[in-house]
Design an enzyme around this catalytic site. Sequence first.
Site, PDB file in Angstrom:
ATOM      1  N   GLY A  88       0.778  -1.229   0.000  1.00 30.68           N
ATOM      2  CA  GLY A  88       0.000   0.000   0.000  1.00 30.68           C
ATOM      3  C   GLY A  88       0.808   1.276   0.000  1.00 30.68           C
ATOM      4  NE  ARG A  93     -14.707  20.247   3.751  1.00 26.32           N
ATOM      5  CZ  ARG A  93     -15.455  19.240   3.333  1.00 26.32           C
ATOM      6  NH1 ARG A  93     -16.771  19.340   3.392  1.00 26.32           N
ATOM      7  NH2 ARG A  93     -14.900  18.141   2.864  1.00 26.32           N
ATOM      8  CE  LYS A 119     -23.176  26.196   6.043  1.00 26.64           C
ATOM      9  NZ  LYS A 119     -22.488  25.274   5.134  1.00 26.64           N
ATOM     10  NE  ARG A 153     -21.585  21.814   8.351  1.00 26.18           N
ATOM     11  CZ  ARG A 153     -21.995  21.199   7.255  1.00 26.18           C
ATOM     12  NH1 ARG A 153     -22.410  19.934   7.331  1.00 26.18           N
ATOM     13  NH2 ARG A 153     -21.994  21.822   6.086  1.00 26.18           N
ATOM     14  N   GLY A 189     -25.622  18.299   2.159  1.00 23.80           N
ATOM     15  CA  GLY A 189     -26.648  18.676   3.127  1.00 23.80           C
ATOM     16  C   GLY A 189     -27.051  20.136   3.047  1.00 23.80           C
TER      17      GLY A 189
END
EC number: 2.7.6.1
Length: 291
Positions: A35, A93, A188, A190, A223
């Site tokens: 791998g 993020r 929004k 979250r 979403g």
Amino acid sequence: MIIIGGSATNGIDESLSKILSIPLVKVENKIFPDGESYIRVPSSIRDEEVLLVQTTDYPQDKHLIELFLIAETIRDLGAKKLTAIVPYLAYSRQDRRFKDGEAISIKTILHILSEVGVNTLVVVEPHKPEELSYFKGELKIVHPYHQIARKIKEIIEDPFILAPDRGALDRARKIAEEINAPYSYIEKERDRTTGEVRIKEAPNINLKGKDVVIIDDIISTGGTIVQATRLAYSLGAKSVTAAAIHLLLVGGAKERLREVGVKTLIGTNTINVNDKDIITIDVSQSIALSL
């Protein structure tokens, strides 16, 4: 000057080579049975200024490791200057600790890029430009808004540009201004534990009979766009198109978006989209203009 095409480029290395009239060398890469990644730069690059192209979409960890290996190899082989063009920068993020004890992943990645000898870092539409301050060299940020705006106008005669949250409003405004289109935003919130998204605020906007284009930097699980699409239709929208610079579409996101009525999906080749149903814009010209 020479372009080194990494193990994940989505054709951007080849396009840049043609646009800039610079020779292209592709790295040799393979995966060992256990791998691990094998990397070789099969050309002399001593005293060359090198443009390394390597995006870090799925599988992100593999592509990041290969980016680090290629970058340090280029410096070890005597390159005079190294510019890393990373169209999609993974982990962007995770730029702060949302919960105690979390890793600030983008900080670690940018520190590594600094340490392996990258002089200049070119990123397309980072999640938050300020997070790139962890990189110690020169930064160049690419915003392919003109190309996206042109494509929107090509397929929709009279679009209404909608940002799915306040943070995306500046992007929506710039794209809208390119094509003289109206624009607005919704707000929004979250849940950081469940990841669930809900609409918190919707300004008084008139979408009745409008062809709405929801534009964001990243569409991952979808979403946010699902909620924004439902709201747009509840306000009378005629159609909804979803567009993003980085169209990840993980975990059945495409199907969810279709189910709520998203008519068209627009993305770019920062991500390996490989889907004939999705309009994919080549960002190479925008990158070339930044160099």
